[in-house]
Motif scaffolding. Sequence first.
Motif, short mmCIF file in Angstrom:
data_model
loop_
_atom_site.label_atom_id
_atom_site.label_comp_id
_atom_site.label_asym_id
_atom_site.label_seq_id
_atom_site.Cartn_x
_atom_site.Cartn_y
_atom_site.Cartn_z
N GLN A 204 -12.04 -7.91 -51.13
CA GLN A 204 -11.10 -8.22 -50.06
C GLN A 204 -10.39 -6.72 -49.63
OE1 GLN A 204 -8.31 -11.59 -49.78
NE2 GLN A 204 -7.21 -10.60 -47.98
N MET B 232 -7.86 -14.87 -43.08
CA MET B 232 -8.85 -16.14 -43.28
C MET B 232 -8.85 -16.21 -44.80
SD MET B 232 -11.13 -19.17 -43.06
CE MET B 232 -10.89 -19.45 -41.34
N ASN B 233 -8.82 -15.18 -45.11
CA ASN B 233 -9.39 -14.34 -45.98
C ASN B 233 -7.98 -14.51 -47.41
OD1 ASN B 233 -11.67 -13.13 -46.49
ND2 ASN B 233 -11.51 -11.56 -45.58
N MET C 41 -8.58 -17.96 -48.14
CA MET C 41 -9.90 -18.26 -49.04
C MET C 41 -9.29 -17.52 -49.96
SD MET C 41 -11.79 -19.76 -47.92
CE MET C 41 -13.21 -19.74 -49.19
N LYS C 42 -8.58 -16.36 -50.04
CA LYS C 42 -7.97 -15.53 -51.46
C LYS C 42 -7.27 -17.25 -52.48
CE LYS C 42 -4.88 -13.17 -51.81
NZ LYS C 42 -3.87 -11.59 -51.71
N ILE D 133 -7.39 -20.65 -52.40
CA ILE D 133 -9.06 -21.79 -52.02
C ILE D 133 -10.45 -21.83 -53.39
CG2 ILE D 133 -10.52 -23.52 -50.51
CD1 ILE D 133 -7.01 -24.10 -49.87
N PHE D 134 -10.23 -20.57 -52.67
CA PHE D 134 -11.81 -20.37 -53.31
C PHE D 134 -12.08 -20.38 -55.01
CE2 PHE D 134 -15.75 -17.26 -54.90
CZ PHE D 134 -16.41 -18.75 -54.73
N SER E 247 -10.74 -24.22 -56.17
CA SER E 247 -11.78 -24.86 -56.21
C SER E 247 -13.43 -24.49 -57.08
CB SER E 247 -12.74 -25.14 -54.58
OG SER E 247 -13.46 -23.95 -54.51
#
Length: 199
Positions: free
Chosen positions: A107, A120-121, A124-125, A127-128, A131
């Motif tokens: 990123q 968004m990043n 996602m940093k 959440i990803f 998961s």
Amino acid sequence: MSTMQPRVQEIQRKYANDKQKMNEELNKLYRESNFNPLGGCLPLVIQMPIIFGLFALLRNPMKYLDDNMVTAAHESFLWIKDLAQPDLWILPILAGVGTFFAFTMTQQLTMAGNQQAATMNRIMKFIFPISILWLARAYPAGLAIYWAGGQFLQIFFNWRMNKIRKEINDKTEKEKLVIEAEKILEKKRRARLSKVKGK
């Protein structure tokens, strides 16, 4: 991409109402800069068949092995008793932490200026990697080793690329300073010559 971001944003502002012209100008910019906007997807496209194949092999090894390799189907590795079974803590945590740092470094290399994408990043940093941690607890340990190892390699490559970019930027900045200093010296020399000629 971060060095091109100001030019991309300028084109996006200039042609905000004409999407076709904006796309043409962006394509022209990409051609001039020898930049492929889909270039970052290539490693993932290469990895996906490997991940799917490894997942299928480790999920049902007897389907892909012949009778001579039956003993190799459920081998142990380090603390993991069976690579075809999930590891519940160590590998998922390593995979999640590796994904977090690799995502953060990537990123930093690619994002600059786009506020919506930055927001968004940031989401996602977190959440990803969570998961990935959750999934790594369910899929075979061999796949978690592959993922965690790949992420730590990505961290190393990103670290190295950051170092190379910094060296290139420092060299470019020094060259600019030398050129500016030479211009200033040339102006002073011309000013002295014009004074000498004027006397």
